[in-house]
Design a protein around this motif. Structure first.
Motif, PDB file in Angstrom:
ATOM      1  N   LEU A 157      -0.393  -6.745   0.731  1.00  0.00           N
ATOM      2  CA  LEU A 157      -1.733  -6.637  -0.014  1.00  0.00           C
ATOM      3  C   LEU A 157      -2.441  -5.374   0.234  1.00  0.00           C
ATOM      4  N   SER A 158      -3.214  -5.156  -0.742  1.00  0.00           N
ATOM      5  CA  SER A 158      -4.090  -3.873  -0.700  1.00  0.00           C
ATOM      6  C   SER A 158      -5.161  -4.091  -1.476  1.00  0.00           C
ATOM      7  N   SER A 159      -6.445  -3.521  -1.290  1.00  0.00           N
ATOM      8  CA  SER A 159      -7.776  -3.577  -1.744  1.00  0.00           C
ATOM      9  C   SER A 159      -8.564  -2.355  -1.812  1.00  0.00           C
ATOM     10  N   THR A 160      -8.608  -1.781  -2.901  1.00  0.00           N
ATOM     11  CA  THR A 160      -9.500  -0.566  -3.239  1.00  0.00           C
ATOM     12  C   THR A 160      -8.874   0.505  -1.910  1.00  0.00           C
ATOM     13  N   ALA A 189      -1.643 -18.761  -2.114  1.00  0.00           N
ATOM     14  CA  ALA A 189      -1.603 -20.321  -1.953  1.00  0.00           C
ATOM     15  C   ALA A 189      -0.350 -20.908  -2.919  1.00  0.00           C
ATOM     16  N   GLU A 190      -0.203 -20.232  -4.187  1.00  0.00           N
ATOM     17  CA  GLU A 190       0.638 -20.961  -5.041  1.00  0.00           C
ATOM     18  C   GLU A 190       2.285 -20.539  -4.726  1.00  0.00           C
ATOM     19  N   VAL A 191       2.104 -19.336  -4.386  1.00  0.00           N
ATOM     20  CA  VAL A 191       3.643 -18.712  -3.931  1.00  0.00           C
ATOM     21  C   VAL A 191       4.272 -18.910  -2.672  1.00  0.00           C
ATOM     22  N   LEU A 192       3.359 -19.032  -1.410  1.00  0.00           N
ATOM     23  CA  LEU A 192       3.830 -18.914  -0.178  1.00  0.00           C
ATOM     24  C   LEU A 192       3.717 -20.223   0.651  1.00  0.00           C
ATOM     25  N   PRO A 193       4.451 -20.230   1.652  1.00  0.00           N
ATOM     26  CA  PRO A 193       4.072 -21.347   2.678  1.00  0.00           C
ATOM     27  C   PRO A 193       2.789 -21.202   3.481  1.00  0.00           C
ATOM     28  N   GLU A 194       2.386 -22.001   4.268  1.00  0.00           N
ATOM     29  CA  GLU A 194       1.228 -21.794   4.865  1.00  0.00           C
ATOM     30  C   GLU A 194       1.489 -20.892   5.903  1.00  0.00           C
ATOM     31  N   ASP A 195       2.435 -20.601   6.781  1.00  0.00           N
ATOM     32  CA  ASP A 195       2.841 -19.727   7.902  1.00  0.00           C
ATOM     33  C   ASP A 195       3.438 -18.597   7.436  1.00  0.00           C
ATOM     34  N   PHE A 196       2.699 -17.737   6.652  1.00  0.00           N
ATOM     35  CA  PHE A 196       3.324 -16.445   6.078  1.00  0.00           C
ATOM     36  C   PHE A 196       2.823 -15.349   6.982  1.00  0.00           C
ATOM     37  N   VAL A 197       3.614 -14.324   6.872  1.00  0.00           N
ATOM     38  CA  VAL A 197       3.246 -13.094   7.504  1.00  0.00           C
ATOM     39  C   VAL A 197       2.641 -12.054   6.658  1.00  0.00           C
ATOM     40  N   ALA A 198       1.803 -11.315   6.561  1.00  0.00           N
ATOM     41  CA  ALA A 198       1.254 -10.388   5.574  1.00  0.00           C
ATOM     42  C   ALA A 198       0.963  -8.990   6.270  1.00  0.00           C
ATOM     43  N   LEU A 199       1.276  -7.993   5.342  1.00  0.00           N
ATOM     44  CA  LEU A 199       0.941  -6.718   5.614  1.00  0.00           C
ATOM     45  C   LEU A 199      -0.138  -6.035   4.623  1.00  0.00           C
ATOM     46  N   ASP A 200      -1.243  -5.524   5.203  1.00  0.00           N
ATOM     47  CA  ASP A 200      -2.347  -5.145   4.342  1.00  0.00           C
ATOM     48  C   ASP A 200      -2.352  -3.634   4.521  1.00  0.00           C
ATOM     49  N   LEU A 201      -2.014  -2.901   3.160  1.00  0.00           N
ATOM     50  CA  LEU A 201      -1.923  -1.492   3.278  1.00  0.00           C
ATOM     51  C   LEU A 201      -3.339  -0.739   3.294  1.00  0.00           C
ATOM     52  N   ALA A 202      -3.579  -0.128   3.773  1.00  0.00           N
ATOM     53  CA  ALA A 202      -4.998   0.717   3.773  1.00  0.00           C
ATOM     54  C   ALA A 202      -5.881  -0.105   4.209  1.00  0.00           C
ATOM     55  N   GLY A 203      -5.635  -1.006   5.140  1.00  0.00           N
ATOM     56  CA  GLY A 203      -6.606  -2.156   5.144  1.00  0.00           C
ATOM     57  C   GLY A 203      -7.959  -1.731   5.952  1.00  0.00           C
ATOM     58  N   THR A 258      -0.351 -14.794   9.686  1.00  0.00           N
ATOM     59  CA  THR A 258      -0.682 -13.729  10.589  1.00  0.00           C
ATOM     60  C   THR A 258      -0.740 -12.378   9.634  1.00  0.00           C
ATOM     61  N   CYS A 259      -1.443 -11.347  10.020  1.00  0.00           N
ATOM     62  CA  CYS A 259      -1.753 -10.253   9.122  1.00  0.00           C
ATOM     63  C   CYS A 259      -1.358  -8.960  10.135  1.00  0.00           C
ATOM     64  N   VAL A 260      -0.861  -7.809   9.643  1.00  0.00           N
ATOM     65  CA  VAL A 260      -0.719  -6.725  10.184  1.00  0.00           C
ATOM     66  C   VAL A 260      -1.222  -5.687   9.168  1.00  0.00           C
ATOM     67  N   SER A 261      -2.441  -5.068   9.488  1.00  0.00           N
ATOM     68  CA  SER A 261      -3.309  -4.131   9.020  1.00  0.00           C
ATOM     69  C   SER A 261      -3.026  -2.580   9.251  1.00  0.00           C
ATOM     70  N   VAL A 262      -2.581  -1.840   8.269  1.00  0.00           N
ATOM     71  CA  VAL A 262      -2.257  -0.309   8.511  1.00  0.00           C
ATOM     72  C   VAL A 262      -3.207   0.536   8.091  1.00  0.00           C
ATOM     73  N   ASP A 263      -3.780   1.453   8.669  1.00  0.00           N
ATOM     74  CA  ASP A 263      -4.502   2.535   7.940  1.00  0.00           C
ATOM     75  C   ASP A 263      -4.664   3.720   8.838  1.00  0.00           C
ATOM     76  N   PHE A 264      -5.096   4.907   8.316  1.00  0.00           N
ATOM     77  CA  PHE A 264      -5.015   6.118   8.887  1.00  0.00           C
ATOM     78  C   PHE A 264      -6.231   6.687   9.511  1.00  0.00           C
ATOM     79  N   ASP A 265      -7.434   5.716   8.947  1.00  0.00           N
ATOM     80  CA  ASP A 265      -8.849   6.146   9.488  1.00  0.00           C
ATOM     81  C   ASP A 265      -9.021   5.771  10.733  1.00  0.00           C
ATOM     82  N   PRO A 266      -9.168   6.497  11.850  1.00  0.00           N
ATOM     83  CA  PRO A 266      -9.468   5.995  13.258  1.00  0.00           C
ATOM     84  C   PRO A 266     -10.651   5.405  13.361  1.00  0.00           C
ATOM     85  N   VAL A 267     -11.816   5.685  12.537  1.00  0.00           N
ATOM     86  CA  VAL A 267     -12.988   4.996  12.759  1.00  0.00           C
ATOM     87  C   VAL A 267     -13.064   3.534  12.412  1.00  0.00           C
ATOM     88  N   LEU A 268     -12.361   3.214  11.122  1.00  0.00           N
ATOM     89  CA  LEU A 268     -12.275   2.105  10.692  1.00  0.00           C
ATOM     90  C   LEU A 268     -11.379   1.216  11.518  1.00  0.00           C
TER      91      LEU A 268
END
Length: 263
Positions: free
Chosen positions: A127-130, A46-60, A77-87
């Protein structure tokens, strides 16, 4: 009845929101400050970007971070990339309400051709979390370099994870691990892995997830976790070497941290 029609019928009978909740519950059992960590990441955005940003979530995974991100930032908007087919299946099926604001990509984030697979020219946030602790040090360094290329100037990378203080297991690392173990015991009992194990056993027993569970077992059959997890100093140095001008830990609970890096 055709096989694909049977699978489609099974999917419509599944409460995919409940599967999202199951994932979140077991993750929170191991990461009691998970929601605070998410909020810290979003406060930085919220401090760095405008409201209409595009995010990539690594191993989301199933999109836990992405869903929270889009609730906080309705124009993003967000693109979430992962290699686990169940998730990925859980994420796609439980996120239909978000339309094309949350898109899932099936890819291994350690692949050298990752940027080609994503179908993105540039993004405003990565972005990435755990997740990135799964990568060996050389793969982490290479990934940060690719993200430096993908991020636009002024864009930001945020990595939230349990990141060791140093290679030697010193007093502070011992305190962090003991504290985390107490939380896991409180959530799951003395067998601290039971929460993780119960989730995957339930997933394998779900008919609508049978095919992707089999594919998951195939993909991860030879997974090698013998490498040491990248330490904090390596993360900071690798981001600086990848061209990020400002790199800092912006939130921390013992070794649970959010690293922020501005391109």
């Amino acid at each position: 009845m055709p096989e694909n029609a049977v699978v489609s019928d099974e999917r419509t009978r599944v409460d995919w929101t409940e599967w999202q909740r199951r994932w979140d519950d077991q993750q929170t059992g191991y990461l009691p400050h998970r929601e605070a960590r998410f909020e810290a990441m979003f406060d930085v955005l919220a401090e760095v970007l405008p409201e209409d940003f595009v995010a990539l979530d690594l191993a989301g995974g199933p999109g836990s971070l992405g869903r929270r991100l889009l609730a906080r930032f309705p124009a993003a908007t967000c693109v979430s990339v992962d290699f686990d087919p169940v998730l990925l299946e859980i994420g796609r099926q439980s996120s239909t309400d978000l339309g094309d604001r949350l898109r899932f990509v099936d890819a291994d984030i350690s692949r050298p051709d990752l940027l080609d697979l994503l179908g993105l020219d540039q993004v405003d946030a990565v972005l990435s979390s755990t997740a990135l602790h799964w990568l060996p040090p050389h793969a982490l360094v290479a990934l940060y370099g690719r993200m430096g290329t993908l991020l636009r100037p002024g864009g930001i990378l945020l990595n939230a994870d349990n990141i060791p203080f140093g290679r030697e297991r010193g007093r502070f690392q011992e305190m962090a691990e003991a504290r985390r173990a107490r939380h896991a015991v409180a959530a799951f009992g003395a067998d601290m892995v039971s929460g993780w194990r119960a989730f995957w056993e339930a997933a394998e027993a779900e008919p609508a997830l049978a095919a992707v569970s089999a594919e998951r077992n195939r993909r991860f059959a030879d997974l090698d976790r013998s490498h040491a997890e990248p330490i904090l100093a390596l993360h900071l140095a690798a981001l600086s070497d990848a061209g990020f001008g400002a790199v800092e830990v912006v939130w921390q609970e013992f070794d649970d941290r959010v690293i922020a890096a501005i391109r």
